[in-house]
Design a protein around this motif. Structure first.
Motif, short mmCIF file in Angstrom:
data_model
loop_
_atom_site.label_atom_id
_atom_site.label_comp_id
_atom_site.label_asym_id
_atom_site.label_seq_id
_atom_site.Cartn_x
_atom_site.Cartn_y
_atom_site.Cartn_z
N TYR B 155 78.87 32.40 107.10
CA TYR B 155 78.48 31.78 105.82
C TYR B 155 79.39 32.28 104.70
O TYR B 155 79.86 33.42 104.72
N ASN B 156 79.59 31.40 103.74
CA ASN B 156 80.53 31.65 102.66
C ASN B 156 79.79 32.28 101.47
O ASN B 156 79.01 31.61 100.79
N LYS B 157 80.03 33.58 101.24
CA LYS B 157 79.26 34.30 100.21
C LYS B 157 79.48 33.70 98.82
O LYS B 157 78.54 33.60 98.03
N ASP B 158 80.71 33.31 98.52
CA ASP B 158 81.00 32.76 97.20
C ASP B 158 80.19 31.49 96.95
O ASP B 158 79.58 31.31 95.90
N LEU B 159 80.20 30.61 97.93
CA LEU B 159 79.49 29.35 97.76
C LEU B 159 77.99 29.57 97.73
O LEU B 159 77.27 28.88 97.00
N PHE B 160 77.52 30.55 98.51
CA PHE B 160 76.09 30.85 98.48
C PHE B 160 75.68 31.34 97.10
O PHE B 160 74.65 30.92 96.57
N ALA B 161 76.51 32.21 96.52
CA ALA B 161 76.20 32.71 95.19
C ALA B 161 76.19 31.54 94.21
O ALA B 161 75.29 31.42 93.36
N GLU B 162 77.16 30.67 94.32
CA GLU B 162 77.27 29.52 93.43
C GLU B 162 76.02 28.63 93.54
O GLU B 162 75.58 28.04 92.55
N ALA B 163 75.49 28.56 94.77
CA ALA B 163 74.31 27.71 95.00
C ALA B 163 73.02 28.45 94.65
O ALA B 163 71.93 27.90 94.81
N GLY B 164 73.14 29.68 94.21
CA GLY B 164 71.96 30.44 93.84
C GLY B 164 71.20 31.02 95.02
O GLY B 164 70.01 31.31 94.92
N LEU B 303 86.97 38.52 104.87
CA LEU B 303 85.58 38.93 105.06
C LEU B 303 84.87 39.27 103.76
O LEU B 303 83.67 39.51 103.74
N ASP B 304 85.61 39.25 102.66
CA ASP B 304 84.94 39.34 101.37
C ASP B 304 84.21 38.03 101.09
O ASP B 304 83.20 37.99 100.39
N THR B 305 84.78 36.98 101.60
CA THR B 305 84.19 35.66 101.39
C THR B 305 83.23 35.27 102.51
O THR B 305 82.16 34.73 102.27
N TRP B 306 83.66 35.53 103.73
CA TRP B 306 82.85 35.05 104.86
C TRP B 306 82.01 36.15 105.50
O TRP B 306 82.54 37.14 106.00
N GLY B 307 80.72 35.95 105.50
CA GLY B 307 79.81 36.86 106.20
C GLY B 307 79.47 36.29 107.57
O GLY B 307 79.55 35.09 107.80
#
Lengths: 304, 447, 274
Positions: B155-164, B303-307
């Motif tokens: 899962y993409n941490k940046d996008l997850f954060a963006e999606a709340g 891996l900063d982006t992808w978990g």
């Protein structure tokens, strides 16, 4: 005015001639040998292996059993076979019978009596499709129809959103590619047939006051009936065997939407490892071919 | 002069017949002469570089031996089966996907290597779980494993954060995965919220990484080893197909034009995942390997982006998570001409040095216990072996029985009909049932 | 009068549109092959380059695949022409008892899609120990087109008056000399017609070699280009296009030489007679 001696002499001559010619029968031998091994052989083997459970891996790869009609029972209960059969017919009718035949005929009719250079140009572009190797035709169309390909680019000028042609309209895509590839053949055959219609016949019809359509229906088409018919069979059988084009363009998909019988056969035999089942499908392909051939030969005979 | 013609056509005739049969004999005679010194190794092209390094190493160690590499492009298992069918074409070392190993054994394509491994002091260094995959129904060993993997949720941490959504993401049920996908879809511009494999073109990936990861999360299994029968569990099947149906019909998945690309795996790691065009992917742990130095698209910060997280069971039922493991092995075909050399080659390929080299290159999990403990292995850049080791305790294997390869293609086909919207989940269950009956027969099915 | 003019123009318009439709997909291949940054959209290259060609031509694997392709398709074409010429001669000249039936059998075989029936062919090759043999593949390919070749050639020889040969024999020429000097020159349209058909059908077919040949080193260009497409086709458009153009060349060259004979070939061979 043939005298008796002359007839006698002719008879002797024919005899001598045939004596020379008899030896040429041996010229047939290489062809017969090759056909026997590599053409008749596989056909006989089709009838044999179609009734076995032979496979490419697993226990049945080394111990083959006769399973009677089991492959055929499976086949007829396999919804994918039904789909494949219908897909094959749709492909045959639209790309072969309607597409190539009609477009070829249209081209031949329209090109008749036109400017020679123009004829050469149009004919050349159509022939280019035929000369292009099947596999390249497939690449060309994959690119042409791709999400970001030429066709979508063109349509976007008219505000049309990009369409995934190969996935939204897979059958249309392969049909169009096959028409592009094959129409030249029909065009050539119809051209030579049309050229053989004596000018006087058409002229006479014109004088009788028949209009363009009447002349087409009552004179032209009946006169090239034989060509239409031969063309039909050549195209049907050629289209029945198409593999490379479809396999490269869509792989038979999506969800079997373009899996014609040769593709279905390939998948069952070489991807699902079921050689016996694949052979049974081969047999069905052969039988369809045989039926078409027999109809053709019968019709030719009654024609003579 | 006529005679000349006759002679010509006769000669032609004889020539053609001889050419057909004789040509082959000449060739095989030739190969017998040189066979002592030639070792034919066939492998899928995606391992080109590793095998090239093995070739060099082996030729250095064995003077006068010529390693002939035979790269296989597509339909690898099929092509290899066809090659192993006869002495003329058989390689000496074959790469076997463990899902087909048992079938290839039953087909008589592989030769047992118990003698080789029993005398080998390194054999006890292999993980026990990976040995399952190379042991056939007859109890004999037919291959040496060199690679395994586990499936989880990228899962993409940046996008997850963006999606709340909260990071780290630890979903406890399928529902939570789908909800996250919906949230990403609504709140970000991402076109592919949840990528799952869904077409025949991607072969085993569709069967294992999508269907079987999900199906194993229902608590059911495809095959009952106690009974020796295939299982039809309608509820589990319906639920599995419903998940797939939801992903594609709600447009959470990738469009079919992307899914049907047989190279979509590469497209994902080298393009879509790097460019934030996808927010979740159910895939193997090795995806990270493609971002390492020396690969096509290095991405040190990946891996900063992808978990990478455990994939949950359907409703979070015990044991809470699930995974599937595949595996690859090196085998010696029955028709191999240089079996002793082949054994030497295999032992070398999985020794400490080359196994470490292999996992460093690919990002796959090691099959050796000694390497699994090494710091070099655990501390590799862009790796997730801790998560992967965690997943290994929840993992499942594909049923390595005779009919599995054929059943698996049936599954791929049905998943594609669901993904493309041509069949409802219920229709898909029906096609699975009738397809299974066709393939294995009514008698071998337990309901 | 105006109506008449429109009527005359319409066919030109329709034909022009068709011609454009036929040429556009091919133009993409041509442009992209010279384009350093080719995409899937047809466009004039911003940067014209020969690199795409160079990278394809210089790859030794491609060269070998190309030569094997020429061997298979060229060999098949030659064999079909040679064997069908030989076979057609007695079939045309000699009063065989069951000739009609024989020709019907040939016509029947012409119609069978034998190249679509690859499973039994593969089994036959296993049985004869011919799989992975280029020679075996060549012979199967030859057999697959031989009925067609014989059929066309026989119709052509029927069209060559037998008197010419007879007078040559009377002048002391042998049978073979008669065939070579009298029949063969008149058969050129037939030879070209058969050649172009056989070659084009074979050149683009990857199915037959794909099944019958196992060793990657024996695969002809039709298979390797397919694999190239599978591996790089979604990225290296320029190279794929250049490979395609190179691959099209032999077919187009042969067609260039054959085209003038083809229309005659159609009139005589195509108009089927039992």
């Amino acid at each position: 005015m043939v005298s008796v001696e002359n007839a006698e002499l002719n008879k002797q001559l024919t005899f001598a001639k045939n004596k020379i010619l008899r030896k040429t029968l041996l010229f047939l031998l290489p062809s017969l040998v090759i056909l026997l091994i590599f053409f008749i052989g596989p056909i006989i083997m089709t009838f044999f292996f179609a009734f076995t459970n032979m496979s490419l891996t697993g226990t049945t790869a080394q111990s083959i059993d006769f399973v009677g009609f089991q492959n055929f029972v499976s086949m007829f209960s396999d919804p994918n076979f039904k789909t494949s059969f219908i897909t094959t017919m749709v492909f045959l009718i639209f790309s072969g019978i309607i597409g190539q035949q009609v477009l070829g005929f249209l081209l031949a009719v329209l090109m008749k009596n036109k400017n020679k250079t123009f004829r050469k140009f149009v004919g050349g572009t159509v022939m280019a499709g035929w000369v292009t190797p099947e596999i390249i035709v497939a690449f060309t169309f994959v690119s042409f129809l791709h999400d970001g390909g030429t066709l979508n680019q063109f349509l976007s000028w008219f505000g049309v959103e990009p369409i995934s042609w190969l996935f939204t309209f897979p059958m249309v895509s392969v049909v169009v590619a096959n028409i592009w590839k094959g129409s030249a053949l029909s065009m050539l055959m119809f051209q030579s047939a049309l050229d053989n219609i004596p000018f006087s016949v058409e002229e006479a019809a014109k004088i009788d006051g028949a209009n363009r359509w009447q002349r087409m229906w009552r004179i032209t088409i009946p006169m090239i009936k034989n060509t239409i018919f031969t063309n039909l069979v050549i195209i049907t059988l050629g289209t029945l065997g198409v593999f490379t084009l479809i396999y490269t363009m869509t792989g038979g998909g999506p969800a079997n939407a373009t899996a014609t019988l040769p593709i279905f056969m390939y998948e069952q035999a070489f991807v699902n490892y079921q050689l016996g089942y694949g052979t049974a499908i081969s047999l069905v392909i052969l039988i369809i071919g045989i039926i078409i051939s027999l109809i053709y030969i019968r019709l030719l005979k009654t024609d003579d | 002069m006529i005679r000349k013609g006759l002679v010509f056509s006769l000669v032609l005739c004889v020539f053609l017949t001889l050419a057909a049969c004789g040509g082959e004999e000449n060739e095989s005679a030739e190969s017998t002469e040189s066979e002592q010194n030639t070792l034919k190794v066939s492998y899928p092209t995606w391992w080109e570089e590793w095998f090239k390094s093995l070739e060099t190493a082996f030729e250095d160690e064995h003077e006068g031996v010529d390693v002939e590499l035979i790269p296989l492009h597509d339909d690898v298992t099929t092509k290899q089966a066809m090659m192993m069918g006869s002495p003329e074409t058989s390689p000496d070392v074959a790469v076997e996907d463990t899902f087909i190993l048992n079938s290839d054994v039953n087909a008589g394509y592989l030769s047992p290597i118990d003698d080789v491994v029993n005398d080998w002091d390194e054999w006890d260094k292999f993980e026990e779980t990976t040995l399952q995959g190379v042991t056939a129904e007859d109890g004999k060993v037919y291959g040496v494993p060199f690679s395994t993997d586990v499936q989880g949720l990228w899962y993409n941490k940046d996008l997850f954060a963006e999606a709340g959504l909260s990071v780290p993401f630890e979903p406890q049920s399928w529902e939570e995965v789908l909800q996250a996908a919906e949230a990403v879809k609504e709140n970000t511009g991402v076109t592919i919220p949840l990528f799952i494999y869904g077409a025949k073109a991607t072969g085993e990936a569709t069967s294992m990484r999508t269907f079987q990861v999900l199906y194993s999360g229902t608590g059911s299994s495809l095959y009952d080893f106690d009974e020796g029968k295939w299982v039809i569990d309608e509820q589990a099947l319906t639920d599995t197909f419903t998940f797939i149906d939801t992903v594609f019909q709600e447009e959470l998945g990738a469009p079919m034009s992307v899914v049907s690309n047989s190279q979509v795996g590469t497209l994902l790691s080298e393009d879509l995942m790097m460019n934030n065009e996808v927010s979740m992917v159910i895939d193997g742990n090795w995806v990270a390997g493609s971002w390492r130095e020396g690969r096509a698209t290095p991405w040190p910060e990946a891996l900063d982006t992808w978990g990478f997280t455990l994939f949950p069971t359907q409703n979070g039922q015990d044991p809470g998570y699930t995974s599937m493991s595949g595996g690859w092995a090196l085998s010696i075909p029955e028709h191999a001409q240089a079996k002793d050399l082949a054994a030497e080659f295999i032992k070398m390929a999985v020794n400490e040095e080359h196994q470490l080299d292999y996992v460093m290159r690919t990002g796959d999990m090691t099959v050796r216990k000694d390497i699994a403990e090494k710091e070099e292995y655990l501390e590799q850049p862009i790796s997730n072996y801790k998560e992967a080791a965690d997943m290994l305790s929840y993992t499942h294997f594909r049923p390595a029985v005779d009919d599995y390869p054929t059943v698996s293609t049936l599954i791929q086909e049905i998943v594609e009909t669901v993904a493309s919207g041509q069949a409802s989940p219920e229709e898909a269950v029906k096609s699975y049932e009738s397809g299974l009956v066709r393939i294995v027969g009514e008698d071998n099915i337990a309901k | 009068m105006k109506n008449n003019k429109t009527q005359q123009i319409i066919p030109y318009i329709i034909l022009s549109v068709i011609a454009v439709l036929f040429i556009v997909p091919l133009l993409w291949v041509i442009f992209a092959s010279f384009d350093a940054q080719a995409t899937q959209v047809i466009k004039w290259p911003d940067e014209v380059t020969l690199d795409n060609y160079a990278s394809v031509i210089l790859d030794p694997a491609n060269q070998r695949a190309f030569l094997i392709g020429i061997f298979l398709s060229g060999g098949q074409t030659l064999l079909v022409v040679l064997l069908s010429l030989l076979a057609a001669y007695p079939l045309s000249r000699f009063p065989l008892k069951n000739k009609q039936k024989f020709m019907l059998a040939i016509l029947f075989m012409t119609s069978l899609p034998i190249t679509a029936v690859m499973v039994p062919v593969y089994q036959l090759f296993l049985f004869l120990n011919l799989h992975d043999s280029l020679m075996g593949t060549l012979l199967f390919l030859t057999a697959s087109q031989l009925p067609f070749g014989i059929w066309i050639m026989k119709n052509f020889i029927d069209g060559v008056p037998v008197d010419l040969e007879e007078s040559a024999w009377i002048d002391g020429a042998s049978l073979l000399v008669g065939m070579r000097k009298i029949v063969a020159p008149l058969m050129i349209p037939g030879i070209f017609t058969v050649s172009i058909f056989v070659f084009i059908g074979s050149w683009g077919n990857f199915f037959v070699p794909y099944i019958l040949l196992q060793s990657p080193s024996k695969l002809p260009a039709s298979v390797t280009i397919y694999q190239f497409f599978g591996q790089y086709g979604y990225a290296a458009y320029g190279q794929l296009a250049a490979y395609s153009i190179l691959y099209m060349l032999p077919a187009f060259i042969l067609f260039f030489f054959a085209q003038n004979h083809m229309s005659r070939g159609f009139t005589m061979g195509g108009a089927a007679k039992g």
